[in-house]
Motif scaffolding. Structure first.
Motif, mmCIF file in Angstrom:
data_model
loop_
_atom_site.group_PDB
_atom_site.id
_atom_site.type_symbol
_atom_site.label_atom_id
_atom_site.label_comp_id
_atom_site.label_asym_id
_atom_site.label_seq_id
_atom_site.Cartn_x
_atom_site.Cartn_y
_atom_site.Cartn_z
ATOM 1 N N GLU A 207 2.011 1.609 -3.428
ATOM 2 C CA GLU A 207 1.094 1.863 -4.444
ATOM 3 C C GLU A 207 0.452 3.244 -4.545
ATOM 4 N N THR A 208 0.643 3.673 -2.985
ATOM 5 C CA THR A 208 0.156 5.027 -2.941
ATOM 6 C C THR A 208 1.366 5.967 -3.306
ATOM 7 N N ASP B 174 -0.417 10.750 -10.724
ATOM 8 C CA ASP B 174 -1.534 12.103 -10.776
ATOM 9 C C ASP B 174 -0.931 13.137 -11.081
ATOM 10 N N ARG C 119 0.610 6.049 -7.455
ATOM 11 C CA ARG C 119 -0.432 6.589 -7.740
ATOM 12 C C ARG C 119 -0.218 8.018 -7.543
ATOM 13 N N ASP C 120 0.261 8.684 -6.545
ATOM 14 C CA ASP C 120 0.385 10.024 -6.228
ATOM 15 C C ASP C 120 1.183 10.923 -7.621
ATOM 16 N N GLU D 46 0.838 -1.219 0.093
ATOM 17 C CA GLU D 46 0.045 0.147 0.002
ATOM 18 C C GLU D 46 0.822 1.353 -0.231
ATOM 19 N N HIS D 47 2.015 1.297 0.669
ATOM 20 C CA HIS D 47 2.999 2.656 0.817
ATOM 21 C C HIS D 47 3.119 2.714 -0.753
#
Length: 230
Positions: free
Chosen positions: A192-193, A200, A196-197, A189-190
């Protein structure tokens, strides 16, 4: 004289190699995707490499891995030669497949360097304006969501491969070291975040510039024998 490389056991490294004249020999079609994953699994097993990330662009692969025994020269030799022989046979060509330079080898010394270089690796097709998200890239890749999941890699269905090679290889990508205080799910999750950021932010930059991504269909229309104009 070029200074000899120091390959020490346990080093985390970012590896890359360019194709001859930067030609698109690795155009991300089904054949090269299967060949890259098979040769990656085979070479990492024999050379004791723990693979953390992969992004195969049309003329170069990027790999992040921990070199358990200091054998990454053997790993890159086997990985690159396997791809070259299989792809040359597929393209009905002879001659050099890779450029004559040594493979790129960047040792990642801490968590900050690891996170920066893994993002750099995954964002290659996004930064180039080819796809909007790393997951959309059709080439062989390993993302955070793949960590801890064992894959059964099957020998490509190709006249180049024969019965002397293993039909299947078990292959499990894992997170980089330095996150042992977190669960596997938390590490995934770390990263992937972070990814993703970063995606974006690149999307916002494209919108401000009035640009669109090229898209998978157009990427796959490229002639694998061509090279970039610049």
């Amino acid at each position: 004289m070029t200074k000899a490389r120091q390959h020490l056991p346990g080093q985390v490294t970012l590896l890359t190699r360019r194709s001859e004249e930067r030609r698109f020999f690795l155009r991300p079609d089904t054949h090269i995707r299967r060949v890259v994953m098979y040769e990656l699994a085979r070479a990492s097993q024999s050379s004791h490499m723990v693979v953390h990330a992969l992004m195969t662009m049309s003329n170069h692969p990027h790999i992040a891995a921990t070199d358990l025994d200091g054998e990454r020269s053997d790993f890159m030799r086997d990985f690159c030669s396997g791809i070259a022989r299989a792809r040359n046979a597929r393209l009905d060509r002879r001659g050099h497949f890779w450029d004559t330079q040594q493979f790129g080898d960047t040792v990642l010394l801490d968590r900050e360097a690891i996170e920066a270089k893994l993002l750099y690796l995954w964002l290659n097709p996004v930064r180039a304006g080819l796809v909007a998200r790393a997951k959309d890239w059709p080439g062989a890749k390993i993302l955070p969501r793949d960590w801890g999941k064992t894959r059964t890699i099957t020998t490509p269905v190709d006249g180049f491969y024969n019965q002397k090679k293993a039909k299947t290889i078990e292959f499990t990508p894992m997170p980089p070291p330095g996150y042992e205080h977190m669960t596997l799910e938390e590490v995934i999750e770390h990263f992937e975040t972070l990814l993703r950021d970063a995606e974006d932010e690149l999307r916002r930059r494209r919108r401000r510039a009035g640009k669109r991504v090229r898209g998978v269909r157009r990427v796959l229309q490229v002639n694998p024998l061509d090279a970039p104009a610049t």
